[in-house]
Design a protein around this motif. Structure first.
Motif, mmCIF file in Angstrom:
data_model
loop_
_atom_site.group_PDB
_atom_site.id
_atom_site.type_symbol
_atom_site.label_atom_id
_atom_site.label_comp_id
_atom_site.label_asym_id
_atom_site.label_seq_id
_atom_site.Cartn_x
_atom_site.Cartn_y
_atom_site.Cartn_z
ATOM 1 N N HIS A 105 -29.396 -105.268 -86.175
ATOM 2 C CA HIS A 105 -29.332 -105.845 -87.520
ATOM 3 C C HIS A 105 -30.178 -107.121 -87.596
ATOM 4 O O HIS A 105 -30.841 -107.367 -88.604
ATOM 5 N N PHE A 106 -30.138 -107.930 -86.538
ATOM 6 C CA PHE A 106 -30.840 -109.209 -86.567
ATOM 7 C C PHE A 106 -32.352 -109.023 -86.498
ATOM 8 O O PHE A 106 -33.102 -109.655 -87.255
ATOM 9 N N TYR A 107 -32.819 -108.150 -85.595
ATOM 10 C CA TYR A 107 -34.255 -108.009 -85.380
ATOM 11 C C TYR A 107 -34.910 -106.996 -86.321
ATOM 12 O O TYR A 107 -36.060 -107.176 -86.736
ATOM 13 N N PHE A 108 -34.179 -105.910 -86.656
ATOM 14 C CA PHE A 108 -34.798 -104.831 -87.424
ATOM 15 C C PHE A 108 -34.130 -104.603 -88.774
ATOM 16 O O PHE A 108 -34.569 -103.744 -89.538
ATOM 17 N N ASN A 109 -33.045 -105.331 -89.030
ATOM 18 C CA ASN A 109 -32.328 -105.217 -90.302
ATOM 19 C C ASN A 109 -31.840 -103.783 -90.530
ATOM 20 O O ASN A 109 -31.933 -103.241 -91.636
ATOM 21 N N LYS A 110 -31.323 -103.173 -89.494
ATOM 22 C CA LYS A 110 -30.778 -101.814 -89.599
ATOM 23 C C LYS A 110 -29.692 -101.632 -88.547
ATOM 24 O O LYS A 110 -29.583 -102.407 -87.592
ATOM 25 N N SER A 111 -28.894 -100.592 -88.722
ATOM 26 C CA SER A 111 -27.863 -100.272 -87.742
ATOM 27 C C SER A 111 -28.497 -99.705 -86.484
ATOM 28 O O SER A 111 -29.594 -99.127 -86.521
ATOM 29 N N VAL A 112 -27.794 -99.847 -85.379
ATOM 30 C CA VAL A 112 -28.321 -99.311 -84.126
ATOM 31 C C VAL A 112 -28.427 -97.794 -84.189
ATOM 32 O O VAL A 112 -29.218 -97.180 -83.457
ATOM 33 N N ARG A 113 -27.655 -97.156 -85.081
ATOM 34 C CA ARG A 113 -27.734 -95.698 -85.224
ATOM 35 C C ARG A 113 -29.116 -95.242 -85.703
ATOM 36 O O ARG A 113 -29.523 -94.107 -85.447
ATOM 37 N N ASP A 114 -29.819 -96.149 -86.390
ATOM 38 C CA ASP A 114 -31.053 -95.749 -87.075
ATOM 39 C C ASP A 114 -32.324 -96.199 -86.369
ATOM 40 O O ASP A 114 -33.418 -96.021 -86.916
ATOM 41 N N ILE A 115 -32.244 -96.786 -85.193
ATOM 42 C CA ILE A 115 -33.445 -97.301 -84.542
ATOM 43 C C ILE A 115 -34.248 -96.161 -83.928
ATOM 44 O O ILE A 115 -33.706 -95.120 -83.540
ATOM 45 N N ASN A 116 -35.563 -96.359 -83.847
ATOM 46 C CA ASN A 116 -36.436 -95.359 -83.238
ATOM 47 C C ASN A 116 -36.689 -95.720 -81.774
ATOM 48 O O ASN A 116 -36.137 -96.697 -81.247
ATOM 49 N N LEU A 117 -37.554 -94.945 -81.121
ATOM 50 C CA LEU A 117 -37.800 -95.138 -79.686
ATOM 51 C C LEU A 117 -38.428 -96.501 -79.409
ATOM 52 O O LEU A 117 -38.045 -97.177 -78.445
ATOM 53 N N ALA A 118 -39.401 -96.921 -80.223
ATOM 54 C CA ALA A 118 -40.047 -98.217 -79.996
ATOM 55 C C ALA A 118 -39.040 -99.360 -80.116
ATOM 56 O O ALA A 118 -39.051 -100.304 -79.318
ATOM 57 N N GLU A 119 -38.160 -99.270 -81.083
ATOM 58 C CA GLU A 119 -37.147 -100.313 -81.266
ATOM 59 C C GLU A 119 -36.108 -100.269 -80.154
ATOM 60 O O GLU A 119 -35.639 -101.310 -79.675
ATOM 61 N N ALA A 120 -35.750 -99.056 -79.718
ATOM 62 C CA ALA A 120 -34.807 -98.929 -78.606
ATOM 63 C C ALA A 120 -35.384 -99.535 -77.333
ATOM 64 O O ALA A 120 -34.679 -100.202 -76.561
ATOM 65 N N ALA A 121 -36.680 -99.315 -77.089
ATOM 66 C CA ALA A 121 -37.326 -99.890 -75.908
ATOM 67 C C ALA A 121 -37.334 -101.411 -75.978
ATOM 68 O O ALA A 121 -37.130 -102.095 -74.963
ATOM 69 N N MET A 122 -37.564 -101.958 -77.170
ATOM 70 C CA MET A 122 -37.568 -103.412 -77.310
ATOM 71 C C MET A 122 -36.174 -103.987 -77.068
ATOM 72 O O MET A 122 -36.024 -105.023 -76.414
ATOM 73 N N VAL A 168 -40.525 -106.564 -86.293
ATOM 74 C CA VAL A 168 -39.240 -107.237 -86.461
ATOM 75 C C VAL A 168 -39.230 -108.029 -87.758
ATOM 76 O O VAL A 168 -40.279 -108.335 -88.333
ATOM 77 N N VAL A 169 -38.023 -108.360 -88.194
ATOM 78 C CA VAL A 169 -37.852 -109.168 -89.390
ATOM 79 C C VAL A 169 -38.312 -110.590 -89.094
ATOM 80 O O VAL A 169 -37.976 -111.167 -88.052
ATOM 81 N N ASP A 170 -39.091 -111.164 -89.985
ATOM 82 C CA ASP A 170 -39.594 -112.525 -89.803
ATOM 83 C C ASP A 170 -38.477 -113.516 -90.106
ATOM 84 O O ASP A 170 -38.036 -113.655 -91.248
ATOM 85 N N ARG A 171 -37.993 -114.183 -89.074
ATOM 86 C CA ARG A 171 -36.909 -115.156 -89.238
ATOM 87 C C ARG A 171 -37.350 -116.557 -88.851
ATOM 88 O O ARG A 171 -36.529 -117.409 -88.519
ATOM 89 N N ARG A 172 -38.638 -116.798 -88.891
ATOM 90 C CA ARG A 172 -39.127 -118.119 -88.493
ATOM 91 C C ARG A 172 -38.683 -119.205 -89.459
ATOM 92 O O ARG A 172 -38.563 -120.365 -89.098
ATOM 93 N N GLU A 173 -38.460 -118.822 -90.731
ATOM 94 C CA GLU A 173 -38.068 -119.821 -91.713
ATOM 95 C C GLU A 173 -36.575 -120.109 -91.685
ATOM 96 O O GLU A 173 -36.099 -120.990 -92.380
#
Length: 761
Positions: free
Chosen positions: A234-251, A303-308
């Protein structure tokens, strides 16, 4: 015929003793004979099993030694296991670290969260298969085969690290990492590794493999203040872990090793490089083919830009530790684990502190060779309004405001002068600034010169080193300097200093170490008329349902009278001269009574300014984590200037309180003499104005502006409505006479506002 006389008592006693001796001799003889016969029978029986020559040394002796060593090893293992199993003595061990806390600022606005909660809403079966495989391939490929400790993996890691000459691979299994997360800390010690191993075996005995894996995925720290893969998704991709793809799972799988180093919102290139390593591991482990991971390599995760998002992470870490300690004091029958906590933080002051430190380090850090800073702002009740534990939380979560012990230098001297005032000295007492030695140690002043006869006020204003040392000698009397230093330490304890403060001759000039937090709040004793307070971040704790369970003003420790009020006022008067005419003139606030003390340590390793007003107290520290010296930075330079910038914002929009001990003459700036005609002609047209707090609106002024805003909104709506029906008809503007404030206020223009002058270093 001879008459036989009866024996006397002596003869009877002799006969009895002889009989007893005979019986004992007979018994011992019979016992020895029986034991000898039993031993002969045993020897005869054992001779049947006698093995001689080479068979004895090949089989019997090794087995015998193994049994002996094994028994000794079991005893040692039991002794080592006792500390580990003490961690599991709590029957509620599974809920031990599942606090879920939402934090609010002092006004009730959410500012962040900390902690985790064991969430069964996402069962292990619903986690993506590629995430499970990526985690196992990277962290523990033999997870389903070992008993909690991967012997082969540990041996491989040892060999790899030995060949590389450093730590390149970790040998901890997933079970060991879970044991550390549940029961232990992150310290790198042999004791922790031993406890981790025993706890891993204990977990394997108590839980199934799938339960261990589920707990690991739920409770591992994933960076960015998140715990568990679902929170991280949710924090990095703004989605549930159920919905992540392979690239996001690797990260995500790459974050287990070093969540701070590879956090994608901090260092996206490093996170993507780490994800590529995870994809390599998937192929090496045989879980996927190169063709299956090719798409993830070509299209890495974004990833979601959270620098601000400026979350007060150092503050939240400190507040969460405080909440955990408070919850531990609740009755054991209390099972609530979800809390909403209102803190004392003021986000305006927090942002000002962050910006002030970043601005100073960006502009002058390289020149001064200073890389780190910390600050704490507190109100006079001990509530922490702002905390900065370092320049960059993403780069280092070590809180220098609460956990770093640094030498305070001359900022420790107020405790010495307070001790002197408590023992008969006055601010006008005269001491001789001249050479002094305690044993082989002879303190020197900053300029390697002496001022002769000075008052205590002059000594603290000029930050003279010799005078506090002489005071420690005078305070000791016949007991000597050691007794004087003991009195100083006792007074510092009254103020709230809990640091060790070992007895050294240089203690009076700040050679011992303190933390920024306790040093700042200890100074609140001066404006509090001698009452010491306890630093705290938590104002109240409520359950998730809103029930109040703890409140500071009701349940927290009460202020304690540490020193008499007159002594606190005298110290405030003395320390105000440090700001008005001494080493901390950069910290002066226009129209606000201020007092404080600078501090600079040997070789310029630490630079401090700790000061206070009638409203707040603030401590600022600059230095380097490796204790390397700065480039002649003093407490009156960046620390004092940073303090000024933070406190300027902190005092905006509030009622300025009196500071006990500072007279009206000290509060008001000196009136400038009338310039001569020649000086007037030579004077610049735009004189430099000393920076100070911007103009503050009164409550009535704020209400008037709100009314103006409403009137302008109504006018704008009317204009829109008119333009829709009669687009050619102009809208009558609102005249100044229609505004709800006097003409003089309405006529004011931005040019009437005094802009702060540019700061000079």
């Amino acid at each position: 015929m001879r008459q036989i006389l009866p024996p006397d008592w002596k003869t009877k006693l002799r006969h009895r003793l002889l009989d007893l001796d005979a019986r004992l001799d007979s018994t011992l003889f019979s016992s020895a004979k029986g034991l000898r016969e039993l031993y002969e029978r045993y020897s005869t029986f054992m001779d049947r099993f006698y093995v001689g020559r080479w068979q004895r040394w090949v089989f019997i002796e090794p087995l015998s030694e193994a049994a002996t060593l094994g028994l000794g090893g079991l005893i040692v293992l039991l002794a080592l296991a006792i500390p580990a199993f003490r961690e599991t003595s709590d029957e509620d061990w599974l809920k031990k670290s599942d606090l879920a806390v939402t934090f609010l600022d002092r006004y009730g606005n959410p500012i962040g969260s900390r902690g985790i909660k064991h969430n069964d809403s996402i069962p292990l079966e619903d986690f993506p298969d590629n995430l499970i495989k990526a985690t196992l391939a990277t962290e523990d490929r033999r997870f389903y085969d070992h008993f909690g400790i991967d012997i082969a993996g540990t041996a491989r890691a040892l060999v790899t690290n030995a060949q590389a000459g450093g730590v390149r691979q970790g040998g901890s299994s997933i079970t060991q990492q879970l044991a550390k997360n549940l029961f232990l800390s992150n310290e790198r010690t042999i004791e922790r590794k031993i406890n981790e191993a025993f706890l891993a075996i204990w977990l394997e005995w108590r839980l199934s493999k799938n339960e261990i894996l589920k707990l690991y995925l739920d409770r591992a720290y994933m960076g960015g203040g998140t715990f568990g893969v679902d929170g991280a998704a949710h924090f990095y991709f703004n989605k549930s872990v159920r919905d992540i793809n392979l690239a996001e799972a690797a990260m995500l799988a790459g974050l287990f090793k070093a969540p701070t180093k590879f956090a994608p919102h901090i260092n996206l290139p490093a996170a993507r490089a780490r994800a590529n390593v995870v994809l390599d591991n998937l192929v090496d482990a045989g879980f996927m083919t190169e063709g299956q991971v090719f798409g993830a390599r070509r299209n890495p995760a974004s990833v979601v830009d959270r620098r601000e998002e400026n979350s007060p992470n150092y503050y939240l870490d400190y507040a969460f530790d405080e909440v955990r300690k408070l919850v531990d004091t609740f009755p054991k029958s209390y099972n609530e684990r979800v809390f909403v906590v209102r803190t004392a933080i003021d986000m305006n002051v927090q942002h000002a502190a962050d910006e002030a430190i970043e601005n100073e380090l960006r502009q002058f850090g390289r020149d001064y060779h200073a890389t780190q800073a910390a600050t704490v702002v507190a109100d006079l009740d001990g509530g922490i309004r702002a905390m900065v534990g370092g320049r960059d939380y993403g780069a280092s979560q070590f809180n220098r405001a609460t956990d770093a012990y640094r030498q305070p230098g001359s900022s420790f001297k107020p405790y010495v002068y307070t001790t002197a005032l408590l023992n008969g000295f006055t601010p006008d007492s005269v001491m001789v600034d001249g050479p002094v030695c305690i044993g082989n140690w002879c303190p020197q002043n900053y300029g390697h010169s002496y001022s002769g006869r000075v008052t205590l006020t002059q000594a603290i204003t000029r930050s003279i080193n010799v005078i506090p040392v002489k005071l420690s000698i005078a305070l000791g009397g016949k007991g000597g300097p050691k007794a004087g230093r003991a009195k100083i330490v006792e007074v510092a304890r009254r103020f709230g200093i809990t640091a060790p403060l070992p007895d050294t001759p240089s203690l009076p000039i700040g050679a011992d170490e303190v933390t920024v937090l306790e040093h700042a709040v200890a100074y609140a004793t001066f404006p509090n008329k001698g009452r010491a307070v306890t630093p705290h971040a938590v104002l109240e704790i409520r359950t998730g349902g809103g029930d109040l369970v703890w409140r500071w003003d009701r349940d927290g420790p009460k202020p304690r009278q540490a020193i008499p009020p007159n002594v606190a006022e005298e110290m405030a008067g003395m320390m105000s001269h440090v700001v008005s005419e001494g080493t901390a003139r950069r910290a002066a606030l226009d129209g606000i009574p201020t007092a404080g003390k600078t501090g600079t340590t040997n070789n310029y390793r630490d630079a401090w300014f700790v000061g206070y007003t009638g409203n707040f107290v603030c401590a600022v520290w600059y230095g380097n984590d490796d204790y390397s010296p700065t480039n002649r930075m003093t407490g009156g330079s960046l620390p004092a200037q940073t303090w000024h910038d933070i406190m300027t914002v902190a005092h905006q929009g509030i009622e300025i309180r009196e500071l006990p001990g500072i007279s009206t003459a000290q509060k008001l700036p000196k009136q400038a003499e009338k310039p001569t005609m020649a000086e007037a002609r030579a004077a610049p047209k735009a004189p430099e104005i000393k920076p100070g707090p911007p103009p503050v609106l009164t409550r009535r002024g704020a209400d008037i502006l709100v009314q103006v805003e409403k009137m302008l909104d109504d006018a704008a709506k009317a204009a829109d409505k008119t333009s829709a029906t009669e687009p050619s008809k102009p809208v009558k503007p609102v005249s100044s006479s229609e505004l709800p404030f006097p003409d003089s206020l309405a006529a004011a223009t931005p040019s009437d506002q005094v802009a702060p002058a540019s700061r000079k270093n």
